[in-house]
Design a protein around this motif. Structure first.
Motif, PDB file in Angstrom:
ATOM      1  N   LEU A  24     -19.846  74.058 -10.645  1.00 16.64           N
ATOM      2  CA  LEU A  24     -21.127  72.678  -9.724  1.00 16.64           C
ATOM      3  C   LEU A  24     -19.914  71.923  -8.847  1.00 16.64           C
ATOM      4  O   LEU A  24     -20.736  71.184  -7.642  1.00 16.64           O
ATOM      5  CB  LEU A  24     -21.971  72.795 -10.220  1.00 16.64           C
ATOM      6  N   LEU A  25     -18.774  72.282  -8.921  1.00 14.78           N
ATOM      7  CA  LEU A  25     -18.325  70.524  -8.118  1.00 14.78           C
ATOM      8  C   LEU A  25     -18.672  71.482  -6.426  1.00 14.78           C
ATOM      9  O   LEU A  25     -18.295  71.022  -5.802  1.00 14.78           O
ATOM     10  CB  LEU A  25     -16.883  71.360  -9.268  1.00 14.78           C
ATOM     11  N   LEU A  26     -17.948  72.945  -6.833  1.00 13.00           N
ATOM     12  CA  LEU A  26     -18.475  73.719  -5.333  1.00 13.00           C
ATOM     13  C   LEU A  26     -19.347  72.990  -4.333  1.00 13.00           C
ATOM     14  O   LEU A  26     -19.615  72.913  -3.239  1.00 13.00           O
ATOM     15  CB  LEU A  26     -17.365  74.802  -5.750  1.00 13.00           C
ATOM     16  N   LEU A  27     -20.539  72.757  -4.885  1.00 13.35           N
ATOM     17  CA  LEU A  27     -21.454  72.809  -4.426  1.00 13.35           C
ATOM     18  C   LEU A  27     -21.180  70.939  -4.206  1.00 13.35           C
ATOM     19  O   LEU A  27     -22.411  71.034  -2.679  1.00 13.35           O
ATOM     20  CB  LEU A  27     -22.295  72.815  -4.970  1.00 13.35           C
ATOM     21  N   SER A  28     -20.453  70.377  -4.745  1.00 16.79           N
ATOM     22  CA  SER A  28     -20.499  69.012  -4.757  1.00 16.79           C
ATOM     23  C   SER A  28     -20.162  68.751  -3.359  1.00 16.79           C
ATOM     24  O   SER A  28     -20.588  68.306  -2.599  1.00 16.79           O
ATOM     25  CB  SER A  28     -19.942  68.304  -5.414  1.00 16.79           C
ATOM     26  N   GLY A  29     -18.823  69.324  -3.353  1.00 19.87           N
ATOM     27  CA  GLY A  29     -17.990  69.416  -2.076  1.00 19.87           C
ATOM     28  C   GLY A  29     -18.410  69.602  -0.656  1.00 19.87           C
ATOM     29  O   GLY A  29     -18.334  69.436   0.845  1.00 19.87           O
ATOM     30  N   GLY A  75      -8.475  64.153  -5.146  1.00 19.55           N
ATOM     31  CA  GLY A  75      -8.241  65.492  -5.259  1.00 19.55           C
ATOM     32  C   GLY A  75      -9.230  67.352  -4.759  1.00 19.55           C
ATOM     33  O   GLY A  75      -9.249  67.945  -5.396  1.00 19.55           O
ATOM     34  N   PHE A  76     -10.223  66.641  -4.725  1.00 21.64           N
ATOM     35  CA  PHE A  76     -11.457  67.027  -4.009  1.00 21.64           C
ATOM     36  C   PHE A  76     -12.082  66.637  -2.698  1.00 21.64           C
ATOM     37  O   PHE A  76     -12.617  67.192  -1.768  1.00 21.64           O
ATOM     38  CB  PHE A  76     -12.189  67.734  -4.919  1.00 21.64           C
ATOM     39  N   TRP A  77     -13.722  64.922  -3.387  1.00 26.41           N
ATOM     40  CA  TRP A  77     -14.429  64.791  -2.101  1.00 26.41           C
ATOM     41  C   TRP A  77     -12.580  65.042  -0.540  1.00 26.41           C
ATOM     42  O   TRP A  77     -13.399  65.454   0.108  1.00 26.41           O
ATOM     43  CB  TRP A  77     -14.808  63.411  -2.570  1.00 26.41           C
ATOM     44  N   LEU A  78     -12.328  64.187  -0.965  1.00 20.25           N
ATOM     45  CA  LEU A  78     -11.437  63.682   0.576  1.00 20.25           C
ATOM     46  C   LEU A  78     -10.727  64.531   1.461  1.00 20.25           C
ATOM     47  O   LEU A  78     -11.026  64.654   2.282  1.00 20.25           O
ATOM     48  CB  LEU A  78      -9.995  62.458   0.097  1.00 20.25           C
ATOM     49  N   PRO A  79     -10.431  65.862   0.389  1.00 21.74           N
ATOM     50  CA  PRO A  79      -9.909  66.856   1.191  1.00 21.74           C
ATOM     51  C   PRO A  79     -10.751  67.805   1.870  1.00 21.74           C
ATOM     52  O   PRO A  79     -10.606  68.046   2.465  1.00 21.74           O
ATOM     53  CB  PRO A  79      -8.733  67.522   0.342  1.00 21.74           C
ATOM     54  N   VAL A  80     -12.018  67.977   1.046  1.00 26.49           N
ATOM     55  CA  VAL A  80     -12.936  68.673   1.772  1.00 26.49           C
ATOM     56  C   VAL A  80     -13.317  67.825   2.830  1.00 26.49           C
ATOM     57  O   VAL A  80     -13.898  68.045   3.980  1.00 26.49           O
ATOM     58  CB  VAL A  80     -14.479  68.720   0.573  1.00 26.49           C
ATOM     59  N   LEU A  81     -13.772  65.981   3.024  1.00 22.26           N
ATOM     60  CA  LEU A  81     -13.954  65.010   4.060  1.00 22.26           C
ATOM     61  C   LEU A  81     -13.042  65.670   5.228  1.00 22.26           C
ATOM     62  O   LEU A  81     -13.610  65.723   6.163  1.00 22.26           O
ATOM     63  CB  LEU A  81     -13.953  64.096   3.305  1.00 22.26           C
TER      64      LEU A  81
END
Length: 292
Positions: A24-29, A75-81
């Motif tokens: 579900l973390l993928l849906l957050s990103g 490790g995830f949100w900033l790279p996706v942004l």
């Protein structure tokens, strides 16, 4: 799309639910990517700041520390942004994938810059975590082969972490791009993904890095090769999807492919990378389209 608070709530809620169900973390990103793709980097940054602030508050109230956001934010949100902003600015999925691969190299370089020899640090850290776990499970670490496993695994940890970062951020970006197409440009994502090609320069760099790693055995070259593999896997998947669509075949081969990824990931990943390299020169999807 209804507003900042709604978007931040979805980003935060899916991140918290991922503690129970990690995918579900993928849906957050993806939610963060959708906002950024549609409304720009500034709006995406506001949504991210709101979600991160509430997550930090909950972490300190419940656990007395930053909680999961300490790892998810950098490790995830900033790279996706970052990738969503790149895709919005360039309107090129290939450029976003190349930027992700470059970010993976930065992560690998950061490990070497910070730790000197990452293998030593990871060997010590993994040993300190896994040996007590084995002992509690009634398994003798000395006779279980744990030391040999960690000796092999520790030098590869920088590349493995970088590859995971690249793949997870790109998957979230693709889901967000798909949502955007579903809302505002039906069918656009399929056309964009089916046409994904990273170019011959990328293929030549990957071949040089992988050959250097095989011939020299240098861990840092192996680590640099892992993020490149994740980028080329996406091109390989695009080749498969695009060829099936061009030929008008049924979708069952895709089910076989993704099922094989679950049971034999290393072999399938290798095959997809080889397919991407061949496509860089042969343009397999164009050939499939011409042949009908």
């Amino acid at each position: 799309m209804a507003g900042r608070s709604q978007a931040a709530l979805i980003v935060l809620a899916t991140m918290l639910l991922s503690l129970l169900l990690p995918p579900l973390l993928l849906l957050s990103g993806a939610a963060l990517a959708l906002v950024t793709l549609r409304r720009g980097l500034s709006e995406g940054t506001v949504v991210l700041a709101l979600a991160a602030a509430v997550s930090l508050l909950l972490g300190y109230l419940l656990f007395g520390h930053a909680g999961p956001v300490a790892g998810v934010l950098p490790g995830f949100w900033l790279p996706v942004l970052m990738l969503a902003a790149v895709l919005r600015a360039t309107v090129s999925l290939a450029v976003a994938v190349l930027v992700a691969a470059a970010a993976g190299w930065v992560v690998v370089g950061g490990f070497y810059a910070a730790l000197g020899d990452p293998a030593v640090w990871w060997q010590q850290w993994l040993t300190s975590v896994l040996e007590p776990a084995f002992s509690e499970a009634g398994i003798d670490p000395a006779s279980s082969g744990l030391h040999d496993l960690l000796t092999w695994l520790a030098p590869l940890m920088p590349g493995a972490i970088a590859a995971n970062l690249v793949l997870s951020a790109l998957l979230a970006l693709l889901i967000g791009r798909w949502w955007q197409a579903q809302l505002f440009n039906p069918g656009g994502f399929q056309q964009e993904f089916h046409g994904l090609r990273l170019g011959r320069s990328m293929a030549l760099v990957a071949i040089a890095v992988w050959l250097g790693a095989v011939l020299s055995g240098l861990p840092w070259l192996v680590n640099l090769g892992l993020p490149l593999a994740m980028a080329l896997v996406l091109q390989g998947l695009a080749v498969v999807h695009g060829t099936i669509a061009a030929k008008g075949w049924k979708a069952w081969p895709l089910g076989v492919l993704y099922g094989a990824l679950l049971v034999a990931a290393p072999q399938v990943v290798l095959g997809l990378c080889v397919l991407a390299l061949v496509d860089s020169w042969a343009d397999l999807r164009a050939r499939a389209a011409r042949s009908g």
